[in-house]
Design a protein around this motif. Structure first.
Motif, mmCIF file in Angstrom:
data_model
loop_
_atom_site.group_PDB
_atom_site.id
_atom_site.type_symbol
_atom_site.label_atom_id
_atom_site.label_comp_id
_atom_site.label_asym_id
_atom_site.label_seq_id
_atom_site.Cartn_x
_atom_site.Cartn_y
_atom_site.Cartn_z
ATOM 1 N N ASN A 228 0.867 -1.173 0.000
ATOM 2 C CA ASN A 228 0.000 0.000 0.000
ATOM 3 C C ASN A 228 0.908 1.228 0.000
ATOM 4 O OD1 ASN A 228 0.389 1.213 2.704
ATOM 5 N ND2 ASN A 228 -0.493 -0.698 3.475
ATOM 6 N N ASP B 14 2.935 -7.988 9.050
ATOM 7 C CA ASP B 14 1.660 -7.268 9.120
ATOM 8 C C ASP B 14 0.617 -7.974 9.996
ATOM 9 O OD1 ASP B 14 2.048 -4.901 7.658
ATOM 10 O OD2 ASP B 14 1.603 -5.862 5.733
ATOM 11 N N ASN C 175 -7.755 -7.587 9.887
ATOM 12 C CA ASN C 175 -7.768 -8.338 8.627
ATOM 13 C C ASN C 175 -7.863 -9.849 8.829
ATOM 14 O OD1 ASN C 175 -5.425 -5.894 7.819
ATOM 15 N ND2 ASN C 175 -7.442 -5.971 6.887
ATOM 16 N N ARG D 213 0.910 -11.694 2.790
ATOM 17 C CA ARG D 213 0.064 -11.829 3.986
ATOM 18 C C ARG D 213 -0.736 -13.141 4.004
ATOM 19 N NH1 ARG D 213 -3.033 -6.697 6.187
ATOM 20 N NH2 ARG D 213 -2.824 -8.011 8.038
ATOM 21 N N ARG E 283 -8.679 -4.200 -2.274
ATOM 22 C CA ARG E 283 -8.364 -5.475 -1.645
ATOM 23 C C ARG E 283 -9.528 -6.462 -1.773
ATOM 24 N NH1 ARG E 283 -4.004 -5.039 1.934
ATOM 25 N NH2 ARG E 283 -2.595 -3.446 1.139
ATOM 26 N N HIS F 297 -8.271 0.223 2.293
ATOM 27 C CA HIS F 297 -9.231 -0.574 3.062
ATOM 28 C C HIS F 297 -10.359 0.361 3.520
ATOM 29 C CE1 HIS F 297 -6.324 -3.999 4.529
ATOM 30 N NE2 HIS F 297 -7.183 -4.497 3.661
ATOM 31 N N ASP G 91 -11.765 0.553 6.296
ATOM 32 C CA ASP G 91 -11.569 1.083 7.656
ATOM 33 C C ASP G 91 -10.527 2.188 7.733
ATOM 34 O OD1 ASP G 91 -9.154 -0.281 7.580
ATOM 35 O OD2 ASP G 91 -9.552 -1.531 9.336
ATOM 36 N N ALA H 95 3.188 1.250 8.122
ATOM 37 C CA ALA H 95 2.703 0.097 7.339
ATOM 38 C C ALA H 95 1.287 0.355 6.824
ATOM 39 C CB ALA H 95 2.725 -1.159 8.194
ATOM 40 N N CYS I 190 -7.099 -1.029 12.602
ATOM 41 C CA CYS I 190 -6.412 -2.138 11.927
ATOM 42 C C CYS I 190 -5.879 -3.157 12.931
ATOM 43 C CB CYS I 190 -5.228 -1.630 11.111
ATOM 44 S SG CYS I 190 -5.658 -0.534 9.768
HETATM 45 N N1 ARG Z 1 0.353 -3.235 5.674
HETATM 46 C C1 ARG Z 1 -0.966 -3.750 5.828
HETATM 47 C C2 ARG Z 1 -1.571 -4.021 4.455
HETATM 48 O O1 ARG Z 1 -1.333 -3.233 3.574
HETATM 49 C C3 ARG Z 1 -1.820 -2.810 6.621
HETATM 50 C C4 ARG Z 1 -3.168 -3.367 6.922
HETATM 51 C C5 ARG Z 1 -4.035 -2.385 7.653
HETATM 52 N N2 ARG Z 1 -5.226 -2.984 8.097
HETATM 53 C C6 ARG Z 1 -6.458 -2.438 7.998
HETATM 54 N N3 ARG Z 1 -7.426 -3.036 8.577
HETATM 55 N N4 ARG Z 1 -6.655 -1.345 7.303
HETATM 56 O O2 ARG Z 1 -2.265 -4.981 4.249
#
Ligand code: ARG
Length: 265
Positions: free
Chosen positions: A22, A65, A71, A90, A135, A164, A166, A252, A258
């Motif tokens: 991201n 992560d 997630n 991931r 995503r 995302h 959120d 990140a 998150c």
């Molecule tokens: N580095 C992670 C990714 O890009 C961050 C995830 C953040 N999580 C969230 N629920 N927004 O997947």
């Protein structure tokens, strides 16, 4: 009305920024793992101080992560919809989180499509708000509705910084949300205006410190301390706020929400 929540979290023992999936992530930039752990500990202490239950999943080496527990699944009425990550980096988190739920007495439905859990699927009152565009696959919204048995409202995300749901929208309580309109397609903005006419509209500045990546129990909103204007607007609307500094995890692309998966039994 505030109720006691049950959250699942993952200590950032192995947190690192070693790949870029991201726009927030820069694998060449420095990060401080020890500070990330301290900042995360503080978030956990805040939840405990609010009277919530915090369960912990064992962090696994090689999954930097994994701290982003949101997630790890979507849990509604004790039903757990598992996850399938877009990115190979991931992928191994999915069985780890599913395993935790099984060990704790939950059945887990494996998704057939890419679905990044509460990163993109948020319960708002009786409906599920579901993001897509970066995503979670649009096709997964149908299986989400079928399995979790709540109406799913598809929302189209358009800004890669808010990859995302959120990161662009926070559910405050059964009736209301806060969000950044620009992160959504024109049609989705219109849907959000219809569903939530009294929503709190965040500024680009507050969204840019991941201010919308906040955790609300209906009464108190735990949000990044840098989101000053949003906190003031929430206070004016009657919510208590607690600021938390998660600057290391933001490297990140993650904030308080998150790090927090709600376990709704
Ligand atoms: N580095 C992670 C990714 O890009 C961050 C995830 C953040 N999580 C969230 N629920 N927004 O997947």
């Amino acid at each position: 009305m505030s109720i006691t929540r049950r959250y699942l979290m993952c200590r950032p023992t192995h947190f690192a920024v070693t790949y870029r999936i991201n726009p927030w992530m820069d694998p060449t930039a420095p990060y401080d793992n020890a500070l990330a752990v301290r900042q995360w500990d503080n978030l956990r202490e805040i939840f405990l101080g609010l009277g919530h239950t915090v369960d912990l999943i064992e962090p696994l080496p090689g999954l930097p992560d994994m701290v982003f527990a949101a997630n790890g699944g979507t849990v509604v009425d004790g039903r757990v919809l598992g996850v399938q990550f877009r990115d190979a980096e991931r992928a191994d988190e999915a069985p780890a989180y599913a395993g935790w739920f099984r060990e704790h007495g939950f059945e887990v439905r494996e998704p057939k499509q890419t679905n990044e859990g509460e990163g993109d699927i948020l319960l708002a009152g009786d409906v599920l708000l579901a993001g897509t565009g970066f995503r979670t696959a649009h096709a997964s919204h149908a299986e989400t509705q079928e399995f979790l048995q709540r109406p799913v409202i598809t929302l189209q995300l358009v800004d890669p910084a808010y990859y995302h749901l959120d990161t662009a929208l926070c559910v405050l309580d059964e009736q209301n949300i806060a969000y950044l309109p620009q992160a959504f397609s024109p049609g989705s903005q219109s849907v959000l205006r219809q569903l939530f006419p009294n929503a709190i509209i965040a500024t680009p500045e507050d969204a840019a410190v991941l201010g919308l990546n906040a955790v609300s129990d209906g009464e108190t909103v735990v949000l990044p301390s840098q989101a000053v204007r949003l906190a003031a607007d929430l206070n004016r609307a009657g919510y208590k706020t607690i600021g938390v500094d998660l600057s290391e995890l933001r490297k990140a692309g993650g904030g308080p929400k998150c790090c927090t998966l709600e376990v709704r039994s």
